[in-house]
Design a protein around this motif. Structure first.
Motif, mmCIF file in Angstrom:
data_model
loop_
_atom_site.group_PDB
_atom_site.id
_atom_site.type_symbol
_atom_site.label_atom_id
_atom_site.label_comp_id
_atom_site.label_asym_id
_atom_site.label_seq_id
_atom_site.Cartn_x
_atom_site.Cartn_y
_atom_site.Cartn_z
ATOM 1 N N THR A 9 0.808 -1.208 0.000
ATOM 2 C CA THR A 9 0.000 0.000 0.000
ATOM 3 C C THR A 9 0.846 1.265 0.000
ATOM 4 O OG1 THR A 9 -0.188 -0.098 2.397
ATOM 5 C CG2 THR A 9 -1.984 -1.100 1.109
ATOM 6 N N LYS A 10 2.150 1.158 0.299
ATOM 7 C CA LYS A 10 3.037 2.317 0.246
ATOM 8 C C LYS A 10 3.264 2.714 -1.206
ATOM 9 C CE LYS A 10 5.962 1.832 4.294
ATOM 10 N NZ LYS A 10 7.332 1.592 4.725
ATOM 11 N N LYS A 11 3.323 4.013 -1.435
ATOM 12 C CA LYS A 11 3.638 4.486 -2.778
ATOM 13 C C LYS A 11 5.138 4.440 -2.985
ATOM 14 C CE LYS A 11 0.126 7.207 -4.713
ATOM 15 N NZ LYS A 11 -0.145 8.394 -5.473
ATOM 16 N N SER A 12 5.531 3.983 -4.163
ATOM 17 C CA SER A 12 6.951 3.936 -4.490
ATOM 18 C C SER A 12 7.428 5.342 -4.822
ATOM 19 C CB SER A 12 7.171 3.019 -5.691
ATOM 20 O OG SER A 12 8.489 3.131 -6.145
ATOM 21 N N ALA A 13 8.573 5.673 -4.338
ATOM 22 C CA ALA A 13 9.154 6.985 -4.637
ATOM 23 C C ALA A 13 9.649 7.044 -6.072
ATOM 24 C CB ALA A 13 10.304 7.280 -3.685
ATOM 25 N N GLY A 14 9.764 5.890 -6.721
ATOM 26 C CA GLY A 14 10.246 5.850 -8.095
ATOM 27 C C GLY A 14 11.752 6.015 -8.155
ATOM 28 N N PHE A 15 12.209 6.344 -9.327
ATOM 29 C CA PHE A 15 13.639 6.513 -9.520
ATOM 30 C C PHE A 15 14.070 7.898 -9.056
ATOM 31 C CE2 PHE A 15 12.537 3.353 -12.807
ATOM 32 C CZ PHE A 15 13.388 2.336 -12.428
ATOM 33 N N SER A 16 15.262 7.977 -8.530
ATOM 34 C CA SER A 16 15.805 9.271 -8.114
ATOM 35 C C SER A 16 16.193 10.077 -9.356
ATOM 36 C CB SER A 16 17.039 9.067 -7.236
ATOM 37 O OG SER A 16 18.115 8.557 -8.014
ATOM 38 N N ALA A 17 16.415 11.346 -9.158
ATOM 39 C CA ALA A 17 16.836 12.213 -10.267
ATOM 40 C C ALA A 17 18.133 11.709 -10.886
ATOM 41 C CB ALA A 17 16.997 13.641 -9.772
ATOM 42 N N GLU A 18 19.045 11.216 -10.038
ATOM 43 C CA GLU A 18 20.327 10.700 -10.540
ATOM 44 C C GLU A 18 20.118 9.436 -11.370
ATOM 45 O OE1 GLU A 18 20.905 13.265 -7.094
ATOM 46 O OE2 GLU A 18 19.694 11.482 -7.339
ATOM 47 N N GLU A 19 19.211 8.573 -10.889
ATOM 48 C CA GLU A 19 18.929 7.339 -11.632
ATOM 49 C C GLU A 19 18.286 7.661 -12.979
ATOM 50 O OE1 GLU A 19 18.162 4.113 -8.054
ATOM 51 O OE2 GLU A 19 16.594 5.598 -8.500
ATOM 52 N N LYS A 20 17.359 8.614 -12.981
ATOM 53 C CA LYS A 20 16.712 9.027 -14.231
ATOM 54 C C LYS A 20 17.740 9.608 -15.199
ATOM 55 C CE LYS A 20 12.184 9.994 -12.254
ATOM 56 N NZ LYS A 20 11.227 11.046 -11.882
ATOM 57 N N ALA A 21 18.638 10.431 -14.675
ATOM 58 C CA ALA A 21 19.678 11.022 -15.518
ATOM 59 C C ALA A 21 20.577 9.941 -16.103
ATOM 60 C CB ALA A 21 20.506 12.034 -14.719
ATOM 61 N N ALA A 22 20.931 8.947 -15.289
ATOM 62 C CA ALA A 22 21.781 7.849 -15.766
ATOM 63 C C ALA A 22 21.073 7.049 -16.850
ATOM 64 C CB ALA A 22 22.176 6.942 -14.605
ATOM 65 N N MET A 23 19.772 6.793 -16.669
ATOM 66 C CA MET A 23 19.022 6.039 -17.676
ATOM 67 C C MET A 23 18.928 6.818 -18.987
ATOM 68 S SD MET A 23 16.020 4.060 -15.585
ATOM 69 C CE MET A 23 15.503 5.433 -14.582
ATOM 70 N N LYS A 24 18.711 8.134 -18.893
ATOM 71 C CA LYS A 24 18.642 8.965 -20.095
ATOM 72 C C LYS A 24 19.984 8.960 -20.824
ATOM 73 C CE LYS A 24 14.957 12.076 -18.664
ATOM 74 N NZ LYS A 24 14.595 13.444 -18.273
ATOM 75 N N GLU A 25 21.058 9.055 -20.062
ATOM 76 C CA GLU A 25 22.399 9.031 -20.658
ATOM 77 C C GLU A 25 22.641 7.711 -21.375
ATOM 78 O OE1 GLU A 25 24.452 11.526 -21.010
ATOM 79 O OE2 GLU A 25 25.968 10.297 -21.950
ATOM 80 N N ARG A 26 22.263 6.608 -20.736
ATOM 81 C CA ARG A 26 22.456 5.298 -21.354
ATOM 82 C C ARG A 26 21.618 5.167 -22.617
ATOM 83 N NH1 ARG A 26 25.675 2.044 -23.315
ATOM 84 N NH2 ARG A 26 25.020 -0.115 -23.363
ATOM 85 N N ALA A 27 20.405 5.694 -22.592
ATOM 86 C CA ALA A 27 19.557 5.653 -23.789
ATOM 87 C C ALA A 27 20.209 6.432 -24.927
ATOM 88 C CB ALA A 27 18.180 6.215 -23.475
ATOM 89 N N ARG A 28 20.802 7.599 -24.598
ATOM 90 C CA ARG A 28 21.516 8.377 -25.630
ATOM 91 C C ARG A 28 22.706 7.593 -26.173
ATOM 92 N NH1 ARG A 28 20.047 12.839 -22.336
ATOM 93 N NH2 ARG A 28 21.937 12.680 -21.097
ATOM 94 N N GLU A 29 23.429 6.913 -25.284
ATOM 95 C CA GLU A 29 24.584 6.108 -25.707
ATOM 96 C C GLU A 29 24.152 4.993 -26.648
ATOM 97 O OE1 GLU A 29 26.124 4.751 -21.994
ATOM 98 O OE2 GLU A 29 27.131 6.636 -21.550
ATOM 99 N N LEU A 30 23.082 4.303 -26.286
ATOM 100 C CA LEU A 30 22.599 3.205 -27.123
ATOM 101 C C LEU A 30 22.135 3.712 -28.485
ATOM 102 C CD1 LEU A 30 20.676 1.129 -24.443
ATOM 103 C CD2 LEU A 30 22.805 0.489 -25.590
ATOM 104 N N LYS A 31 21.465 4.852 -28.482
ATOM 105 C CA LYS A 31 21.010 5.439 -29.742
ATOM 106 C C LYS A 31 22.205 5.813 -30.618
ATOM 107 C CE LYS A 31 18.062 9.046 -31.640
ATOM 108 N NZ LYS A 31 17.214 10.206 -31.361
ATOM 109 N N ALA A 32 23.208 6.430 -30.008
ATOM 110 C CA ALA A 32 24.411 6.816 -30.757
ATOM 111 C C ALA A 32 25.124 5.589 -31.309
ATOM 112 C CB ALA A 32 25.351 7.625 -29.874
#
Length: 146
Positions: A9-32
């Motif tokens: 029943t607890k709400k998940s805080a989700g990913f932190s800003a740092e985790e989101k930034a890391a995922m976005k960076e990795r997505a850019r790397e994979l695209k490149a």
């Protein structure tokens, strides 16, 4: 209430800003990486279509650029082998057969850092590639990348 139910029943805080930034960076790397692989495949397919000395020069130029400017992204540009930096085509190879010319051309666009005073060449006619021409191209590519 069970421990299992209380955590559900607890709400998940989700990913932190740092985790989101890391995922976005990795997505850019994979695209490149995907674009580079796809671009190189397209470039090599165009080179394979060429005949005789045009093909040999294009293969040599590809090896020169890959070795001396590995950060450039191989691609095709107007159906010609080309190499880009930051999304802009820096240099390209135009086979003699493309426009029924008497020589092939290795050219640079304005993003290349070849400036030399108020006037400088941006395209070079190629009839053959020997050691002297290859050395000059290596120097030009290195200078163009900056």
């Amino acid at each position: 209430m069970s421990a299992k139910k209380s955590t559900a029943t607890k709400k998940s805080a989700g990913f932190s800003a740092e985790e989101k930034a890391a995922m976005k960076e990795r997505a850019r790397e994979l695209k490149a990486e995907a674009q580079k692989a796809d671009g190189e495949a397209a470039l090599l397919a165009k080179v394979a279509e060429m005949k005789g000395s045009d093909r040999a020069m294009a293969e040599t130029l590809h090896a020169i650029v890959k070795k001396n400017a590995p950060g450039l992204v191989p691609k095709t540009w107007y159906g010609m082998p080309a190499y880009a930096k930051d999304g802009k085509v820096l240099c390209f190879f135009q086979s003699a057969d493309k426009f029924k010319a008497r020589y092939a051309t290795f050219g640079f666009n304005d993003s290349a850092k070849l400036d030399d005073g108020a006037m400088w060449p941006t395209a070079f006619a190629l009839k053959a590639l020997g050691a002297a021409e290859e050395a000059r191209i290596v120097a030009l590519v290195k200078k163009a990348v900056g």
